[in-house]
Write an enzyme that holds these catalytic residues in place. Structure first.
Site, PDB file in Angstrom:
ATOM      1  CG  ASP A  75      -2.011  -1.071   1.146  1.00  0.00           C
ATOM      2  OD1 ASP A  75      -2.051  -1.789   0.135  1.00  0.00           O
ATOM      3  OD2 ASP A  75      -2.781  -1.207   2.108  1.00  0.00           O
ATOM      4  CG  ASP A  90      -3.415  -4.953  -3.097  1.00  0.00           C
ATOM      5  OD1 ASP A  90      -3.411  -5.545  -4.185  1.00  0.00           O
ATOM      6  OD2 ASP A  90      -3.904  -5.446  -2.058  1.00  0.00           O
TER       7      ASP A  90
END
Length: 402
Positions: A199, A220
């Site tokens: 992230d 991600d």
């Protein structure tokens, strides 16, 4: 390009060196500078362009607080020059019209180590959560960051190599380097390096333009509901020490949660998908659909209106990119159980004229080939269209002090 990493813990010097090799740009003090951030008088002396008559602070947060205190000048565009140095602090920009300019991406670094599973206080049961971990958090409008490196140096690799039954092994390892808040708009990152693992870049705000620079991570690491245009950015997938997930994947570049009513999400143009040494071939997906768990009148479950959108145009791809390109992501159903969301029917993923060995290595299946844009559809993905006509103003921060 393969980028070597030799230690488990995040090495700030390595990150700065890698950024220098990828984006060796430097700038003198902007002619419009209003505030200076400097580590010491020695730093001032080393930089002959520093104007010592300007307000000067020893942290970026102090400079931002100074600007916030001038509410009567809220329409003024403030330029903050950040001298060389490593600034260990969390910076929240909760005001509009700030241009934060580092001396250079190689020499000016903001770093912090907050992670999602970390307790808010020593005796607290509350934890930060992903949304409050960012090293730099942008809440205002018309914010520019230029020639600077931003790192979240939470030791993800050190935690990852611990045994699963090790009581010191942490959960909640999301650790954001930069986040745009849901009410922010017109964020401009120019020649900025963002380093993290899981992230790295969290985009919740409206329009963002990212030009040049580097974004590095593995799980991600570019995600959120925001609308963003990435131009000529080096996107570096980092090594996993656990061997990856059950399907052998070591990373996912994007996890968009774009609302269905938004025509654009994350658009990448003329970018390069690269990797560190140790990232295997065919082990990284371009993206997966994130349907955030959301509270509705009939319960709390994965948001069905978050139909993520990510598009790669004229992008170089190394061989770490999987031939099937996209993959599933789990979410909570209204009944409370979990199910996978399909990248083919429950997301809006596409690519156009990908190149490089990874770009050409694409699976010959109907599902995968259906994500390739036609020449006509590709013409809709211009910078002007994605950003709805917004262009960062030509600021005089490219000029040197006379």
């Amino acid at each position: 390009m393969e980028i070597t990493k030799t230690r488990y813990s995040v090495n700030i010097a390595f990150a700065i060196l890698a950024s220098m090799l990828l984006n060796g740009l430097c700038a003198a003090m902007p002619a419009t500078t209003d505030v200076v951030v400097t580590k010491s008088r020695a730093s001032d002396s080393a930089n002959a362009s520093v104007n010592t008559s300007l307000p000067r602070f020893h942290s970026v947060s102090q400079a931002v607080a100074y600007i916030e205190s001038h509410e009567s000048q809220k329409d003024k565009v403030w330029t903050v020059f950040v001298n060389e140095g490593i600034y260990r602090e969390r910076v929240v920009i909760n005001t509009d019209n700030v241009h934060l300019v580092g001396q250079s991406q190689e020499t000016t670094t903001i770093v912090f180590d907050r992670y999602a599973g970390q307790k808010v206080a020593e005796n607290s049961s509350e934890k930060w959560g992903t949304r409050r971990t960012a090293t730099v958090e942008i809440l205002g409008d018309n914010i520019t960051l230029e020639n600077i490196t931003i790192i979240n140096d939470f030791d993800y690799p050190g935690n990852e190599v611990k045994a699963k039954d090790d009581p010191t092994r942490l959960s909640g390892t999301q650790a954001v380097a930069l986040k745009t808040g849901v009410n922010s708009d017109r964020t401009y990152l120019k020649n900025v390096a963002l380093w993290g693992y899981q992230d790295t870049l969290y985009l919740k705000g409206d329009r963002a333009l990212i030009e040049g620079g580097t974004i590095a991570g593995h799980i991600d690491f570019i995600f959120g509901e925001g609308t963003a245009f990435f131009e000529s950015v080096s996107i570096v997938s980092r090594k996993r020490y656990s061997g990856g997930d059950s399907e052998g994947l070591t990373g996912y570049i994007t996890a968009p949660s774009t609302h269905l009513q938004r025509p654009y999400g994350l658009t990448f143009n003329n970018c390069r998908l690269e990797r560190e040494n140790g990232v295997p071939d065919e082990s990284v997906a371009l993206g997966r659909p994130w349907h955030p768990t959301t509270t509705f009148s009939d319960g709390r479950y994965a948001n069905p209106f978050a139909v993520g959108k990510a598009t790669f145009i004229n992008t170089y791809m190394d061989t770490h990119i999987i031939p099937t390109r996209w993959t599933t992501m789990g979410g909570t159903t209204p009944k409370g159980d979990k199910r996978p969301f399909s990248p083919h029917t429950e997301a809006r993923f596409s690519e156009y004229k990908s190149y490089g060995k990874g770009g050409k290595n694409i699976a010959n299946s109907t599902d995968v080939l259906s994500h390739i844009l036609s020449d006509v559809l590709a013409t809709f993905y211009t910078k002007e269209s994605v950003l709805r006509g917004w262009q960062p103003s030509e600021m005089s921060h490219i000029e040197e002090m006379k």
